[in-house]
Scaffold this motif. Structure first.
Motif, mmCIF file in Angstrom:
data_model
loop_
_atom_site.group_PDB
_atom_site.id
_atom_site.type_symbol
_atom_site.label_atom_id
_atom_site.label_comp_id
_atom_site.label_asym_id
_atom_site.label_seq_id
_atom_site.Cartn_x
_atom_site.Cartn_y
_atom_site.Cartn_z
ATOM 1 N N ALA A 152 0.806 -1.215 0.000
ATOM 2 C CA ALA A 152 0.000 0.000 0.000
ATOM 3 C C ALA A 152 0.845 1.274 0.000
ATOM 4 O O ALA A 152 0.311 2.364 -0.178
ATOM 5 N N GLY A 153 2.174 1.136 0.186
ATOM 6 C CA GLY A 153 3.038 2.304 0.290
ATOM 7 C C GLY A 153 3.026 3.166 -0.963
ATOM 8 O O GLY A 153 2.887 4.391 -0.890
ATOM 9 N N ILE A 271 -8.309 7.785 5.004
ATOM 10 C CA ILE A 271 -8.308 7.228 3.644
ATOM 11 C C ILE A 271 -7.529 5.924 3.691
ATOM 12 O O ILE A 271 -6.309 5.920 3.853
ATOM 13 N N ILE A 272 -8.242 4.820 3.603
ATOM 14 C CA ILE A 272 -7.625 3.495 3.685
ATOM 15 C C ILE A 272 -7.247 3.042 2.273
ATOM 16 O O ILE A 272 -8.109 2.919 1.402
ATOM 17 N N VAL A 273 -5.955 2.840 2.052
ATOM 18 C CA VAL A 273 -5.476 2.398 0.742
ATOM 19 C C VAL A 273 -5.159 0.915 0.808
ATOM 20 O O VAL A 273 -4.587 0.423 1.781
ATOM 21 N N GLU A 274 -5.555 0.196 -0.211
ATOM 22 C CA GLU A 274 -5.338 -1.234 -0.283
ATOM 23 C C GLU A 274 -4.330 -1.541 -1.381
ATOM 24 O O GLU A 274 -4.477 -1.093 -2.520
ATOM 25 N N MET A 315 -12.924 6.206 4.245
ATOM 26 C CA MET A 315 -13.203 5.659 2.922
ATOM 27 C C MET A 315 -12.140 4.633 2.581
ATOM 28 O O MET A 315 -10.968 4.782 2.946
ATOM 29 N N VAL A 316 -12.558 3.559 1.930
ATOM 30 C CA VAL A 316 -11.649 2.501 1.499
ATOM 31 C C VAL A 316 -11.405 2.692 0.008
ATOM 32 O O VAL A 316 -12.321 2.579 -0.798
ATOM 33 N N LEU A 317 -10.165 3.006 -0.342
ATOM 34 C CA LEU A 317 -9.817 3.336 -1.722
ATOM 35 C C LEU A 317 -9.098 2.162 -2.374
ATOM 36 O O LEU A 317 -7.981 1.828 -2.009
#
Length: 348
Positions: A152-153, A271-274, A315-317
């Motif tokens: 996710a970095g 902001i959750i990045v996957e 939010m899950v992005l």
């Protein structure tokens, strides 16, 4: 894993409506907190620019930033236009109106003023039209090892670049960039404009090698950062960009801090990045699919990791291309909820 606390997290891959893309959540019930939860004062570390960096490291950071900036150029422009409709000007800096006194004469009214025998004397303009934005925004990126392991970095840096460049183009006011993990560090201070060199400096600082994600420390550090001397902002916003894996034992403290921010009229959004797998596809261990096991009175209890998430706005992005529209729509929704909450509190 330090980010899992005392609970064991598992995953569920067959959840139909759970496996949604770019999920936006607004849940004010997550603000409930125990009255006996207390916090300690957290100090903000301010980065000394370019200290300890070799020429090779700076060249690598500049190359990486230019690549990220190029890849996110259109996203930043779209975000700027989307936010232009949401983050309205709050400071009256344009002249308008017909007044008997003011700062400047409206030349269009002078002839009428003379023709009326100097009776129609509303010929002055005042600065009453909002035309300037004076928000104070902090973008904080998770710099822990879990971001690198989950892949996710890179997505987090692209999201940071999109936010920083897009808001800078909009001239939102003051923008700061920070990293967090074991500690929180202010990489780009509020009083400086965010330039290409600022982006290089930000990329140089992110190593994604910090051992823990102390999210509660980050939130408290964000409050302290916003209290730093500067312009009197009409509204303050904090965006946390992370994989969302927070420590279990920090949830009560996080709820207390989030409530404090709401009382200060600070909007905090996660902001959750996957990250994607090796084939570039979405991983099955999405945070929305994760489950964890805890023990209550000696008996195991299984529930979803996201079930009692302490952030009311997150939010899950999964798709970077959707960030401008998703974030713009989310901000509009969150602004309306905050306005409703404050109007309800004032009328009570």
């Amino acid at each position: 894993d330090a980010n899992a606390g005392d609970s064991n997290a598992t995953n569920e891959s067959d959840g139909g409506d759970i496996n949604e893309r770019n999920k936006i959540v607004s849940d004010m019930s997550r603000l409930s907190v125990e009255k006996d939860a207390f916090a300690t004062k957290t100090e903000m570390v301010v980065d000394d620019h370019f200290v300890g960096s070799s020429a090779e490291e700076m060249t690598e950071a500049r190359t990486r930033w230019l690549a990220i900036q190029s890849d996110t150029f259109s996203l930043s422009r779209r975000l700027c236009e989307k936010l232009r409709l949401v983050m309205e000007p709050l400071v009256a800096s344009k002249l308008r109106g017909d007044y008997r006194t003011g700062k400047r004469i409206n030349m269009k009214r002078v002839i009428g003023y003379i023709a009326s025998g100097y009776r129609k004397d509303k010929i002055w303009l005042r600065r009453t039209k909002p035309a300037k934005r004076n928000y104070r925004v902090l973008v904080a990126v998770d710099d822990s090892e879990s971001m690198l392991k989950s892949g996710a970095g890179d997505m987090a840096l692209r999201a940071m670049a999109t936010l920083a460049v897009g808001m800078n183009q909009l001239e939102i006011g003051e923008l700061g960039v920070a990293s967090f993990g074991n500690e929180m560090k202010l990489i780009h201070p509020f009083h400086l404009p965010f330039t290409s060199e600022s982006g290089v400096e930000a990329v140089r600082n992110f190593k994604f090698d910090q051992q823990r994600t102390r999210t509660s420390l980050c939130v408290e550090g964000a409050i302290n950062a916003l209290d730093m001397p500067g312009e009197n902002a009409s509204m303050q916003l904090v965006f946390l960009i992370s994989d969302g894996r927070i420590e279990r034992d920090s949830r009560v403290e996080l709820k207390r801090l989030v409530r404090e921010m709401l009382e200060r009229n600070i909007l905090l959004a996660m902001i959750i990045v996957e990250g994607n797998d090796e084939n570039g596809k979405q991983k099955k261990d999405n945070i929305l699919n994760m489950k964890e096991v805890s023990f209550v009175k000696g008996k195991p209890v299984v529930k979803r990791f996201i079930e009692d998430y302490p952030f009311p706005y997150y939010m899950v992005l999964d798709d970077m291309a959707a960030l401008p529209e998703v974030l713009g729509d989310a901000l509009k929704q969150w602004y309306e909820m905050i306005t409703h909450l404050h109007s309800g509190a004032s009328s009570a």
